[in-house]
Design an enzyme around this catalytic site. Sequence first.
Site, PDB file in Angstrom:
ATOM      1  CB  SER A  24      -0.889  -0.006   1.237  1.00 25.52           C
ATOM      2  OG  SER A  24      -1.663   1.164   1.269  1.00 25.52           O
ATOM      3  CE  LYS A  48      -0.981   7.073  -2.585  1.00 27.84           C
ATOM      4  NZ  LYS A  48       0.441   6.748  -2.327  1.00 27.84           N
ATOM      5  CB  ILE A  74       2.268  10.348   3.080  1.00 31.10           C
ATOM      6  CG1 ILE A  74       3.593   9.879   2.477  1.00 31.10           C
ATOM      7  CG2 ILE A  74       1.312  10.847   1.993  1.00 31.10           C
ATOM      8  CD1 ILE A  74       4.402  10.914   1.751  1.00 31.10           C
ATOM      9  CG  LEU A  76      -2.794   7.356   6.730  1.00 29.96           C
ATOM     10  CD1 LEU A  76      -3.691   6.994   7.915  1.00 29.96           C
ATOM     11  CD2 LEU A  76      -2.323   6.093   6.023  1.00 29.96           C
ATOM     12  CG  ASN A 130      -2.477   0.914   8.265  1.00 35.23           C
ATOM     13  OD1 ASN A 130      -1.822   0.523   9.246  1.00 35.23           O
ATOM     14  ND2 ASN A 130      -2.210   2.041   7.635  1.00 35.23           N
ATOM     15  CB  CYS A 133      -4.321   4.235  12.120  1.00 36.04           C
ATOM     16  SG  CYS A 133      -3.982   3.621  10.486  1.00 36.04           S
ATOM     17  CB  THR A 196       7.068   2.620   7.950  1.00 34.88           C
ATOM     18  OG1 THR A 196       5.947   3.202   8.602  1.00 34.88           O
ATOM     19  CG2 THR A 196       6.855   2.656   6.450  1.00 34.88           C
ATOM     20  N   GLY A 220      12.548   0.804   3.251  1.00 36.47           N
ATOM     21  CA  GLY A 220      13.673   0.603   2.348  1.00 36.47           C
ATOM     22  C   GLY A 220      14.602  -0.495   2.850  1.00 36.47           C
ATOM     23  N   GLY A 246       8.743  -5.302   4.218  1.00 35.58           N
ATOM     24  CA  GLY A 246       9.706  -4.413   4.863  1.00 35.58           C
ATOM     25  C   GLY A 246      11.073  -4.539   4.211  1.00 35.58           C
TER      26      GLY A 246
END
Lengths: 307, 267
Positions: A24, A48, A74, A76, A130, A133, A196, A220, A246
Amino acid sequence: MSSRTEMHVSIGGLNLESPVIIASGVWPYEAELWSPERLEGVGALCTKAVSLNGRAGNKGVRVWETPCGMLNSIGLQNGGVRSFLDDYLPLVRGAYRPFLVNLVMESEREVRESIAALAEIPGIPAIELNISCPNVDGDGMAWGISAESAAKAVRIARSEWKGALWVKLTPQSPDLAGVAKAAEAEGADALVCGNTWLGMAMDIKKKRPVFQRVVAGLSGPAVFPLALRTVWQVCGAVKLPVIGCGGVASWEDATAMLLAGASAVEVGSALFTDFDLPRKIVAGLSTYLAEQKIDTVSGLTGLGRHE
Amino acid sequence: MTCGGSAPRDYEAKVAGGRALGDGSGLLAVECEDIASAAEPGQFVMVRPGSCGDPFLGRPLAVAATSGGIFKMLYRVVGRGTELLVSKRQGDSLVVRGPIGRGFFSSRGDMPLPKKVLLAGGSVGAAPLLFAARRLGMAKVAGVSMGVSGRGWEGFAEWLKESFPGVALFSDDGSVGTKGTALDGLPCQLPADTEIWACGPQGMLRALAAKYPEDRARIRVALESRMACGMGGCLGCVIPTARGNRRVCVDGPVFTAEEVLWNEFAD
């Protein structure tokens, strides 16, 4: 070339032609990028993030490069569930492969309303919930931090959603195995491990944190060893299929995730620098299977756990 | 939101040559037929200077010129990534994603070109303007005004003079050209049938918008932003506009000065 059956995986209610899933928050709704040619090697896509109402996202700096990775904040940004259904669902469907609507775990009411809106539309195969949050009704911590709140989140979503329900865990939980078990007990069909990692950056010229919210999500190749460890732990705690997510940036990374127990992988940030990564992962896996004399990619799952 | 142009692609390309212009600035030429033939002024590429994931992301650099399967970029060393770029020699490999975004021409949609265009740039913001001047033809270019910081930029200034005959040159410290900014080379009133096309630091573009409050629809700015992907995916590069957040990479990088909400557009 790999055969379809060789790369086929069946996970949590979805049949994928390859074990490579676009994570996502990565793939834009640009029509050309949803054509079969641009999605070679992709088994499924996560949209997304979708929330009930539109979100403008965060102000200020949103991305920041780090050694072998990046931070993002970002916020969301999305147009809300109605906008997703009206503006983007036709494009997503047109890719002719399984997709997961990445749903933001907001308040109980919001999530019930979002799922109700998605459930009205036939043919949405799966939700990826997700739970990174914050639970704004509760203690403000992310839903996925404790087993108890994760259980509640999954219970709410499960009671509304009849299709496949994948739960995307947060690596910030100090009790990841407990959270995974709770999600399994509440009826999740698969677990995505993970998301993340919270980090931060300092702007030494301005002598202020780079991000307005101070913390941001690290992704990354830098996080790959951390993610692999959490996949190993979660796979040891549950029987549900696990999707490793990940820092996957090569076919070797994907193979390592599968050997640790994952049934598939999600790729995210690495697509920011290489559109062709899914095809390369599939090609690499195919060669590896031939060398190792293993028939199918699902035969790799958990192989690294055997003595 | 979908972009007008086609989505960029990744290419492994070879460095065709380079030319240092002083103070860490220079030109880098890259062989890539697809990008060279498709790029329009204002579009950019993401150049990955590193390998093995570090530096991780590409660097957005505007296309400055194209010819015969080669495109050129103007760089200025600002960090590790651009330092690595400078170390590239002819024949070295680079991964490039492009061409990206809506340039000075495609961002107009069906709107016809103005009679005249004034070009205004700051330092390496000259890149897309050089490309635009070639595409427009010098007969259409009513004037070129460029600003640099000053000492150390002499080589760059020489290159500007070569590239834009008759350029009005300004520097912050007065050591190169006239003391002042690129805005000082622009008329007080924007003539009818004339547009300004600009690229440079955010402060310069903001000042440009402030200089012509009534004529912002006739000012096109190519914006820079921190970005990760260059494909419209990460939403890292958004800017506030009258129509909500817009992505610099694929909704821009060229916008009219009227679209951008300059007061909310933080540095």
